[in-house]
Design a protein around this motif. Structure first.
Motif, PDB file in Angstrom:
ATOM      1  N   LEU A  69      34.352  38.384  46.401  1.00 53.28           N
ATOM      2  CA  LEU A  69      34.503  37.903  45.029  1.00 53.28           C
ATOM      3  C   LEU A  69      33.274  38.169  44.154  1.00 53.28           C
ATOM      4  N   PRO A  70      32.061  37.843  44.605  1.00 55.24           N
ATOM      5  CA  PRO A  70      30.907  38.176  43.754  1.00 55.24           C
ATOM      6  C   PRO A  70      30.699  39.675  43.598  1.00 55.24           C
ATOM      7  N   GLN A  71      31.064  40.450  44.630  1.00 55.04           N
ATOM      8  CA  GLN A  71      30.954  41.902  44.489  1.00 55.04           C
ATOM      9  C   GLN A  71      31.945  42.404  43.437  1.00 55.04           C
ATOM     10  N   ALA A  72      33.152  41.830  43.434  1.00 52.74           N
ATOM     11  CA  ALA A  72      34.139  42.213  42.420  1.00 52.74           C
ATOM     12  C   ALA A  72      33.643  41.857  41.020  1.00 52.74           C
ATOM     13  N   GLU A  73      32.971  40.737  40.902  1.00 49.94           N
ATOM     14  CA  GLU A  73      32.392  40.367  39.602  1.00 49.94           C
ATOM     15  C   GLU A  73      31.377  41.404  39.133  1.00 49.94           C
ATOM     16  N   ARG A  74      30.539  41.843  40.045  1.00 46.06           N
ATOM     17  CA  ARG A  74      29.533  42.855  39.664  1.00 46.06           C
ATOM     18  C   ARG A  74      30.204  44.170  39.273  1.00 46.06           C
ATOM     19  N   LEU A  75      31.248  44.553  39.989  1.00 47.11           N
ATOM     20  CA  LEU A  75      31.985  45.768  39.627  1.00 47.11           C
ATOM     21  C   LEU A  75      32.628  45.607  38.250  1.00 47.11           C
ATOM     22  N   HIS A  76      33.160  44.426  37.989  1.00 44.84           N
ATOM     23  CA  HIS A  76      33.817  44.174  36.700  1.00 44.84           C
ATOM     24  C   HIS A  76      32.814  44.286  35.550  1.00 44.84           C
ATOM     25  N   GLU A  77      31.600  43.807  35.757  1.00 43.05           N
ATOM     26  CA  GLU A  77      30.570  43.899  34.735  1.00 43.05           C
ATOM     27  C   GLU A  77      30.240  45.351  34.420  1.00 43.05           C
ATOM     28  N   ALA A  78      30.293  46.193  35.470  1.00 40.74           N
ATOM     29  CA  ALA A  78      29.930  47.599  35.276  1.00 40.74           C
ATOM     30  C   ALA A  78      31.103  48.460  34.811  1.00 40.74           C
ATOM     31  N   LEU A  79      32.323  48.170  35.311  1.00 38.29           N
ATOM     32  CA  LEU A  79      33.453  49.074  35.108  1.00 38.29           C
ATOM     33  C   LEU A  79      34.528  48.509  34.184  1.00 38.29           C
ATOM     34  N   ARG A 101      39.177  35.007  39.450  1.00 37.51           N
ATOM     35  CA  ARG A 101      37.716  34.970  39.325  1.00 37.51           C
ATOM     36  C   ARG A 101      37.251  35.764  38.112  1.00 37.51           C
ATOM     37  N   LEU A 102      37.957  36.858  37.823  1.00 33.90           N
ATOM     38  CA  LEU A 102      37.551  37.722  36.709  1.00 33.90           C
ATOM     39  C   LEU A 102      38.210  37.315  35.382  1.00 33.90           C
ATOM     40  N   GLY A 103      39.054  36.292  35.422  1.00 32.64           N
ATOM     41  CA  GLY A 103      39.726  35.863  34.200  1.00 32.64           C
ATOM     42  C   GLY A 103      40.802  36.823  33.738  1.00 32.64           C
TER      43      GLY A 103
END
Length: 418
Positions: A69-79, A101-103
């Motif tokens: 989940l936190p890794q997906a958040e970081r990917l979402h911030e970048a991509l 988690r990403l809304g």
């Protein structure tokens, strides 16, 4: 153009249909997987697997949600993703958790978990008052033997968390029950490296034809796309040997099947999903077999598309993006479409498939796929063991199943026995 995060996938037809739907919708995607080789091994020789046409392919611990989940958040911030999707049952709850988690749009993770767990589904449907088989959830073989005496034979033994009919067996006595429980105990990890829940689900054996109800829910409203019939063989296993869309049902059975599927989805709290709900039409009325909160497998989605023009893979993409799917029917020129599977009855090495030559040019044929010589095969015990399939359509009525069965009757796999 939207950007979707695809979290793992089956390697069968949906691994091709989903990228096709994404491309035809003008979208691109990032593919998240823990084991890229799993997909490379399934690619046709000399061809790139459609999932690997992704704009980005990212290796991630998809079996460890806490780390993911936190890794997906970081990917979402970048991509920047617009939706999260998967076609694989083992990752449906994970995709829902990432979306939350990403809304981003998506079904409730708890509903997905309950639909993907056969024991949870049984308990929830029972509590909601939906008629079903007598059942018991058992922690081990000893408890299963005791429960079996209370329910009575014949019974169906199921794992609570596997797919494709794996290790689902009819048992008629204590000896067969013990063997089925031993087989489950000997399979502690699924094909994706996830530890299984070792519980055993016992169900009363239900008699009657089986159908599946294909639905799409969006923003609180569920639409019935249609009902598919099913043929099953391979006893004591339950192997799907063919399907036809639409099912040849009278109005009463059609209403009973669709009404039961809608009640089941509502009881589970499913929304913003494409679902495939399997129903037995017993002499005592419809009974839910399973609720699968994803598009149907075994090319059923293609049967639906050939007859109605509705693309359930595209609908899956739309609801993942929070968009109303296009479920308008179109005149395709076909009134029914069916598929039949070539099922091996013995173990060995495939030498040839006799009778398949020229089948693609036969009247009404839509698809033919046969395994290549040299393939190692075992006697089929689940829906993962097919040697090929034939799909055909009928422009006049509900004759597609007869056409497929006629074509398959002329096909013989020739094995060098082990």
């Amino acid at each position: 153009m939207a950007h979707l995060l695809v979290v793992e996938s089956w390697v069968g037809s949906m691994s091709r249909l989903l990228p096709r739907a994404l491309g035809e919708g003008g979208h691109h995607f990032t593919f998240l997987t823990r084991d890229l080789q799993h997909y490379l091994r399934s690619a046709p020789e000399g061809a790139q697997h459609p999932l690997l046409t992704a704009r980005n392919v990212v290796t991630a611990p998809t079996n460890d949600v806490g780390t993911l989940l936190p890794q997906a958040e970081r990917l979402h911030e970048a991509l920047r993703f617009d939706g999260v999707i998967t076609s694989c049952d083992y990752y449906l709850p994970t995709a829902a958790r990432i979306a939350a988690r990403l809304g981003l749009p998506g079904p409730a993770a708890e509903a997905m978990e309950n639909a993907c767990r056969k024991d949870a589904t049984r308990r929830i449907l029972d509590a909601a008052g939906l008629p079903g088989p007598r059942f018991a959830v058992c922690t081990d073989a000893v408890a299963a033997a005791e429960a079996a005496r209370a329910i009575g034979y014949p019974l169906v033994v199921k794992p609570v968390d596997l797919c494709a009919g794996m290790l689902v067996r009819r048992v008629d006595d204590e000896t067969e029950l013990a063997a089925a429980c031993d087989a489950l105990a000997g399979f502690p990890v699924n094909a994706r490296g996830q530890l299984r829940t070792p519980h055993i689900l016992l169900e009363e054996f239900l008699r009657g034809p089986e159908v599946s109800v294909e639905t799409v829910s969006y923003a609180g409203t569920t639409h019935v796309v249609g009902v598919t019939d099913k043929s099953v063989g391979g006893a004591p296993a339950f192997i799907e040997t063919g399907h036809m869309f639409p099912a040849a049902l009278g109005p009463d059975d059609l209403a009973a099947a669709t009404g039961t599927a809608l009640r089941a989805g509502a009881a589970l709290g499913l929304d913003d999903v494409v679902a495939h709900t399997e129903i037995k039409l017993t002499p005592d009325g419809p009974r839910v077999v399973e609720v699968n909160p994803r598009p149907a497998g075994n090319r059923i989605t293609e049967l639906v598309r050939h007859v109605t023009g509705i693309d359930l893979a595209a609908a899956c993409v739309d609801v993942a993006l929070g968009r109303e799917p296009d479920l308008r029917r179109r005149d395709t020129g076909l009134r029914s479409a069916a598929i039949g599977f070539l099922v091996p009855e013995a173990a060995g090495t495939l030498a040839s498939v006799e009778g398949a030559a020229g089948m693609r040019d036969a009247d009404g044929v839509l698809e033919v796929q046969m395994a290549e010589p040299g393939r190692k095969v075992g006697a089929a015990d689940s829906n993962n063991a097919y040697l090929g399939h034939v799909m055909a359509g009928d422009a006049a009525g509900l004759g597609a199943r007869d056409r497929v069965e006629s074509l398959l009757a002329a096909v013989r796999p020739r094995l060098v026995l082990s």
